[in-house]
Design a protein around this motif. Structure first.
Motif, PDB file in Angstrom:
ATOM      1  N   VAL A  83      -7.251   4.570  -7.768  1.00 42.16           N
ATOM      2  CA  VAL A  83      -8.363   3.774  -8.302  1.00 42.16           C
ATOM      3  C   VAL A  83      -7.844   2.765  -9.336  1.00 42.16           C
ATOM      4  CG1 VAL A  83     -10.489   3.892  -9.672  1.00 42.16           C
ATOM      5  CG2 VAL A  83     -10.158   5.447  -7.747  1.00 42.16           C
ATOM      6  N   ARG A  84      -6.865   3.177 -10.145  1.00 36.63           N
ATOM      7  CA  ARG A  84      -6.287   2.271 -11.153  1.00 36.63           C
ATOM      8  C   ARG A  84      -5.390   1.214 -10.522  1.00 36.63           C
ATOM      9  NH1 ARG A  84      -5.211   7.044 -13.718  1.00 36.63           N
ATOM     10  NH2 ARG A  84      -3.006   6.900 -13.218  1.00 36.63           N
ATOM     11  N   GLN A  85      -4.537   1.637  -9.593  1.00 35.10           N
ATOM     12  CA  GLN A  85      -3.493   0.757  -9.062  1.00 35.10           C
ATOM     13  C   GLN A  85      -3.902  -0.004  -7.794  1.00 35.10           C
ATOM     14  OE1 GLN A  85      -0.562   0.383 -10.659  1.00 35.10           O
ATOM     15  NE2 GLN A  85      -1.130   1.880 -12.186  1.00 35.10           N
ATOM     16  N   GLY A  86      -4.787   0.602  -7.015  1.00 29.66           N
ATOM     17  CA  GLY A  86      -5.129   0.008  -5.730  1.00 29.66           C
ATOM     18  C   GLY A  86      -4.011   0.223  -4.721  1.00 29.66           C
ATOM     19  N   PHE A  87      -4.108  -0.489  -3.625  1.00 29.54           N
ATOM     20  CA  PHE A  87      -3.133  -0.340  -2.544  1.00 29.54           C
ATOM     21  C   PHE A  87      -2.285  -1.591  -2.337  1.00 29.54           C
ATOM     22  CE2 PHE A  87      -6.180   3.000  -1.422  1.00 29.54           C
ATOM     23  CZ  PHE A  87      -5.312   4.041  -1.156  1.00 29.54           C
ATOM     24  N   ASP A  88      -2.272  -2.490  -3.317  1.00 30.97           N
ATOM     25  CA  ASP A  88      -1.549  -3.749  -3.134  1.00 30.97           C
ATOM     26  C   ASP A  88      -0.065  -3.562  -2.843  1.00 30.97           C
ATOM     27  OD1 ASP A  88      -3.862  -5.186  -3.449  1.00 30.97           O
ATOM     28  OD2 ASP A  88      -3.520  -5.622  -5.569  1.00 30.97           O
ATOM     29  N   ASP A  89       0.549  -2.537  -3.421  1.00 30.04           N
ATOM     30  CA  ASP A  89       1.985  -2.322  -3.216  1.00 30.04           C
ATOM     31  C   ASP A  89       2.284  -1.409  -2.033  1.00 30.04           C
ATOM     32  OD1 ASP A  89       2.559  -3.950  -5.379  1.00 30.04           O
ATOM     33  OD2 ASP A  89       2.540  -2.293  -6.800  1.00 30.04           O
ATOM     34  N   PHE A  90       1.261  -0.926  -1.348  1.00 30.98           N
ATOM     35  CA  PHE A  90       1.438  -0.039  -0.202  1.00 30.98           C
ATOM     36  C   PHE A  90       1.677  -0.857   1.055  1.00 30.98           C
ATOM     37  CE2 PHE A  90      -0.190   2.985  -3.075  1.00 30.98           C
ATOM     38  CZ  PHE A  90      -0.149   4.255  -2.536  1.00 30.98           C
ATOM     39  N   GLY A  91       2.694  -0.484   1.806  1.00 33.27           N
ATOM     40  CA  GLY A  91       2.920  -1.103   3.102  1.00 33.27           C
ATOM     41  C   GLY A  91       1.940  -0.545   4.127  1.00 33.27           C
ATOM     42  N   ASN A  92       1.902  -1.168   5.281  1.00 29.13           N
ATOM     43  CA  ASN A  92       0.960  -0.750   6.320  1.00 29.13           C
ATOM     44  C   ASN A  92       1.178   0.691   6.769  1.00 29.13           C
ATOM     45  OD1 ASN A  92      -0.311  -3.212   6.250  1.00 29.13           O
ATOM     46  ND2 ASN A  92       0.898  -4.071   7.908  1.00 29.13           N
ATOM     47  N   LEU A  93       2.433   1.103   6.910  1.00 31.22           N
ATOM     48  CA  LEU A  93       2.712   2.480   7.322  1.00 31.22           C
ATOM     49  C   LEU A  93       2.231   3.464   6.259  1.00 31.22           C
ATOM     50  CD1 LEU A  93       3.888   4.461   9.338  1.00 31.22           C
ATOM     51  CD2 LEU A  93       6.120   4.135   8.240  1.00 31.22           C
ATOM     52  N   SER A  94       2.457   3.157   4.990  1.00 32.64           N
ATOM     53  CA  SER A  94       1.984   4.032   3.915  1.00 32.64           C
ATOM     54  C   SER A  94       0.462   4.113   3.897  1.00 32.64           C
ATOM     55  CB  SER A  94       2.494   3.549   2.553  1.00 32.64           C
ATOM     56  OG  SER A  94       3.879   3.768   2.433  1.00 32.64           O
ATOM     57  N   ASP A 151      -4.414  -7.953  10.774  1.00 31.92           N
ATOM     58  CA  ASP A 151      -3.585  -8.732  11.703  1.00 31.92           C
ATOM     59  C   ASP A 151      -2.143  -8.233  11.759  1.00 31.92           C
ATOM     60  OD1 ASP A 151      -5.693 -10.364  12.454  1.00 31.92           O
ATOM     61  OD2 ASP A 151      -5.263 -11.837  10.880  1.00 31.92           O
ATOM     62  N   ASP A 152      -1.708  -7.511  10.715  1.00 30.85           N
ATOM     63  CA  ASP A 152      -0.339  -6.991  10.672  1.00 30.85           C
ATOM     64  C   ASP A 152      -0.193  -5.657  11.399  1.00 30.85           C
ATOM     65  OD1 ASP A 152       0.351  -9.175   9.128  1.00 30.85           O
ATOM     66  OD2 ASP A 152       0.055  -8.104   7.242  1.00 30.85           O
ATOM     67  N   PHE A 153      -1.304  -4.966  11.671  1.00 28.79           N
ATOM     68  CA  PHE A 153      -1.266  -3.689  12.367  1.00 28.79           C
ATOM     69  C   PHE A 153      -1.146  -3.950  13.860  1.00 28.79           C
ATOM     70  CE2 PHE A 153      -3.243  -2.172   8.445  1.00 28.79           C
ATOM     71  CZ  PHE A 153      -2.639  -0.943   8.265  1.00 28.79           C
ATOM     72  N   THR A 185       2.716   8.685  -1.071  1.00 30.85           N
ATOM     73  CA  THR A 185       2.349   8.936   0.326  1.00 30.85           C
ATOM     74  C   THR A 185       3.095  10.136   0.884  1.00 30.85           C
ATOM     75  OG1 THR A 185       1.845   6.604   0.662  1.00 30.85           O
ATOM     76  CG2 THR A 185       2.238   7.926   2.632  1.00 30.85           C
ATOM     77  N   SER A 186       4.364  10.264   0.587  1.00 31.06           N
ATOM     78  CA  SER A 186       5.156  11.391   1.100  1.00 31.06           C
ATOM     79  C   SER A 186       4.659  12.722   0.543  1.00 31.06           C
ATOM     80  CB  SER A 186       6.635  11.208   0.764  1.00 31.06           C
ATOM     81  OG  SER A 186       7.155  10.078   1.423  1.00 31.06           O
ATOM     82  N   ILE A 187       4.259  12.735  -0.711  1.00 35.45           N
ATOM     83  CA  ILE A 187       3.721  13.960  -1.303  1.00 35.45           C
ATOM     84  C   ILE A 187       2.408  14.335  -0.623  1.00 35.45           C
ATOM     85  CG2 ILE A 187       2.684  14.930  -3.395  1.00 35.45           C
ATOM     86  CD1 ILE A 187       4.868  13.415  -4.992  1.00 35.45           C
ATOM     87  N   VAL A 188       1.514  13.375  -0.483  1.00 33.51           N
ATOM     88  CA  VAL A 188       0.216  13.656   0.140  1.00 33.51           C
ATOM     89  C   VAL A 188       0.411  14.066   1.602  1.00 33.51           C
ATOM     90  CG1 VAL A 188      -2.017  12.660   0.799  1.00 33.51           C
ATOM     91  CG2 VAL A 188      -1.056  12.181  -1.452  1.00 33.51           C
ATOM     92  N   TYR A 189       1.326  13.409   2.297  1.00 34.94           N
ATOM     93  CA  TYR A 189       1.585  13.746   3.700  1.00 34.94           C
ATOM     94  C   TYR A 189       2.156  15.169   3.827  1.00 34.94           C
ATOM     95  CZ  TYR A 189       2.991  13.305   8.552  1.00 34.94           C
ATOM     96  OH  TYR A 189       3.133  13.499   9.906  1.00 34.94           O
ATOM     97  N   GLY A 190       3.093  15.515   2.954  1.00 31.90           N
ATOM     98  CA  GLY A 190       3.661  16.866   2.986  1.00 31.90           C
ATOM     99  C   GLY A 190       2.610  17.928   2.713  1.00 31.90           C
TER     100      GLY A 190
END
Length: 128
Positions: free
Chosen positions: A83-94, A125-127, A58-63
């Motif tokens: 596509v391989r990993q999905g977003f399961d490990d991404f927090g809401n801010l990311s 609901d978490d946002f 996320t930091s790379i893409v944001y930069g």
């Protein structure tokens, strides 16, 4: 001087160091040269699946978004990772920053945005 030095030594940086460097360049508006982007693509390709985590990605893409750089090689690597990993490990801010960055870069990949939409709905609901 920092960009030139980083270009030749990027393989010695931690994933967090790489992401913070790209984020800082974006924050300050310091556009890197093509050689820096080549090094970034090389290191991302070599370490994306084994060392990079969602915050790093996320930091790379944001930069890059802050710099207005949509490097096709890098975007393809990141798209395939998502596509391989999905977003399961991404927090809401990311998730929010990643979505915003892709939109500002006008990088509209159907699979990536479908995954983003699904994860956003799962976490709505978490946002707050």
């Amino acid at each position: 001087a920092i960009i030139a030095s980083s270009t030749t030594r990027m393989e010695t940086f931690s994933p967090q160091g790489i992401s913070m460097l790209v984020f800082a360049l974006g924050f300050t508006g310091q556009r890197p040269r093509a050689s820096f982007m080549q090094a970034l693509v090389r290191e991302t390709k070599a370490r994306l699946d084994t060392e990079f985590d969602p915050v790093v990605v996320t930091s790379i893409v944001y930069g890059l978004m802050r710099l207005g750089i949509k490097d096709d090689r890098l975007m393809k690597l990141i798209r395939n990772y998502i596509v391989r990993q999905g977003f399961d490990d991404f927090g809401n801010l990311s998730i929010a920053c990643f979505s915003y960055s892709l939109s500002k870069l006008e990088y509209f990949d159907e699979q990536t945005f479908a995954l983003l939409g699904s994860k956003t709905l799962d976490n709505i609901d978490d946002f707050e």
